[in-house]
Design a protein around this motif. Sequence first.
Motif, PDB file in Angstrom:
ATOM      1  N   GLN A 148       1.980   1.775  -3.439  1.00  0.00           N
ATOM      2  CA  GLN A 148       0.822   2.421  -4.274  1.00  0.00           C
ATOM      3  C   GLN A 148       0.688   3.613  -3.874  1.00  0.00           C
ATOM      4  O   GLN A 148       0.517   4.467  -4.684  1.00  0.00           O
ATOM      5  N   ALA A 149       0.836   4.228  -2.593  1.00  0.00           N
ATOM      6  CA  ALA A 149       0.689   5.659  -2.257  1.00  0.00           C
ATOM      7  C   ALA A 149       1.646   6.440  -2.888  1.00  0.00           C
ATOM      8  O   ALA A 149       1.631   7.547  -3.274  1.00  0.00           O
ATOM      9  N   ARG A 198      -7.723   7.751  -5.749  1.00  0.00           N
ATOM     10  CA  ARG A 198      -8.023   7.114  -7.133  1.00  0.00           C
ATOM     11  C   ARG A 198      -9.325   7.847  -7.399  1.00  0.00           C
ATOM     12  O   ARG A 198      -9.585   8.074  -8.693  1.00  0.00           O
ATOM     13  N   LEU A 216      -4.291   3.867   5.086  1.00  0.00           N
ATOM     14  CA  LEU A 216      -3.815   3.996   3.796  1.00  0.00           C
ATOM     15  C   LEU A 216      -4.637   3.688   2.735  1.00  0.00           C
ATOM     16  O   LEU A 216      -4.864   4.218   1.546  1.00  0.00           O
ATOM     17  N   GLU A 217      -5.499   2.501   3.008  1.00  0.00           N
ATOM     18  CA  GLU A 217      -6.789   2.236   1.976  1.00  0.00           C
ATOM     19  C   GLU A 217      -7.487   3.035   1.644  1.00  0.00           C
ATOM     20  O   GLU A 217      -8.027   3.472   0.603  1.00  0.00           O
ATOM     21  N   ARG A 265      -2.699   1.508  10.157  1.00  0.00           N
ATOM     22  CA  ARG A 265      -2.059   2.257   9.217  1.00  0.00           C
ATOM     23  C   ARG A 265      -2.379   1.717   7.814  1.00  0.00           C
ATOM     24  O   ARG A 265      -2.791   2.493   6.770  1.00  0.00           O
ATOM     25  N   LEU A 323      -5.875   5.739  -0.413  1.00  0.00           N
ATOM     26  CA  LEU A 323      -5.692   5.566  -1.685  1.00  0.00           C
ATOM     27  C   LEU A 323      -7.164   5.642  -2.440  1.00  0.00           C
ATOM     28  O   LEU A 323      -7.158   5.852  -3.666  1.00  0.00           O
ATOM     29  N   LEU A 361       0.759  -1.254   0.047  1.00  0.00           N
ATOM     30  CA  LEU A 361       0.023   0.111   0.062  1.00  0.00           C
ATOM     31  C   LEU A 361       0.770   1.368   0.046  1.00  0.00           C
ATOM     32  O   LEU A 361       0.598   2.147  -0.934  1.00  0.00           O
ATOM     33  N   GLU A 362       1.898   1.094   0.803  1.00  0.00           N
ATOM     34  CA  GLU A 362       2.932   2.391   0.635  1.00  0.00           C
ATOM     35  C   GLU A 362       3.469   2.649  -0.506  1.00  0.00           C
ATOM     36  O   GLU A 362       3.705   3.742  -1.068  1.00  0.00           O
TER      37      GLU A 362
END
Lengths: 227, 94
Positions: free
Chosen positions: A218-219, B82, B74-75, B70, B78, A215-216
């Motif tokens: 992708q971020a 998007r 982040l999800e 975390r 993101l 995820l990091e």
Amino acid sequence: MFYGLLAVTAVCTLWTIHAIFLEAPTEATMGIVQKIFYFHVPIAYSMYLGATACFVGSAGYLYNGKQGWDSLARAGAEVAVVMGLLVMITGPLWAAKAWGVYWTWDPRLTTQMLSVLLYVAYLVLRLFTGDGDAERRFAAALGVLGAANLPIIHFSVQKWGGTHPAVITGKGGGLTDPAMVSTLMFGFLSFTLFSIVLLWSRFRIDLSSSRLADLEQQALELGIGED
Amino acid sequence: MKTNSLGLASFHADVPRTAEDRATTFRPVTGGDQMQSGERLLVEAYAAIWIVLFALILLGWRRQKRIDARVAGLEVALAKARAEVLPTKKAEAS
């Protein structure tokens, strides 16, 4: 399910403590210090469980390179180190009374220490060499090779003699009282459950860490800041 | 017992004066080698096990919670990013 297993482990552990202190009789020669036996041996067996998990995970990762196998190997190595260190704390405390020394270069003790050092090396390798596929494969090879020492630890007492006793053998153990046998069995059950809880917990942490790293990444690609 | 001029017993009369007088012999005794208390060693071994295992479980549980929080953050970030990027790209394409 994880918390259910944790609860069952806690109940078994409490019962084991009860059995060790209130059910199992005091040993005639060594006295109360012999009660270390009821958790020293199950912890040693738990180290084997962790090391076996590391071996299976490493072999699986070398075979197909999937994240789950690598996480299992890492979790197994962590359990093997923790249980191995506990064996090396409880053993010398017992030896101080039984042999008059904390440590001697007995074959069982020496091979046990070698195994713990191997798994410490595995964890150090994972901690300081990055998380690329090459590093994982190198660690997996170490995880497979490290398991070769396990039968050597087990058979060192029979093959090379030394000071370490062999109470549990194929020809029957040296536990003469039924309460001693049942207490040892409870010890095995408790520490098997403890090993599974620890393996599961470390496995989940490793999988989650891997997901977090993805995820990091992708971020970063999307240009999202730390928030 | 020695007495002084007043007829009182001397306190120091029987104290050995020379090194030879103080000579001591150490003799072994059977069963006298109990240097360590078995109870204390048992408690130390027990304490070591439970401190290590419970510390490991507690630290693992805290680490898992931190990572989960975390990951969840982040999800969400993101998904939001998007959602913002996709309409912009569609607008640019059209």
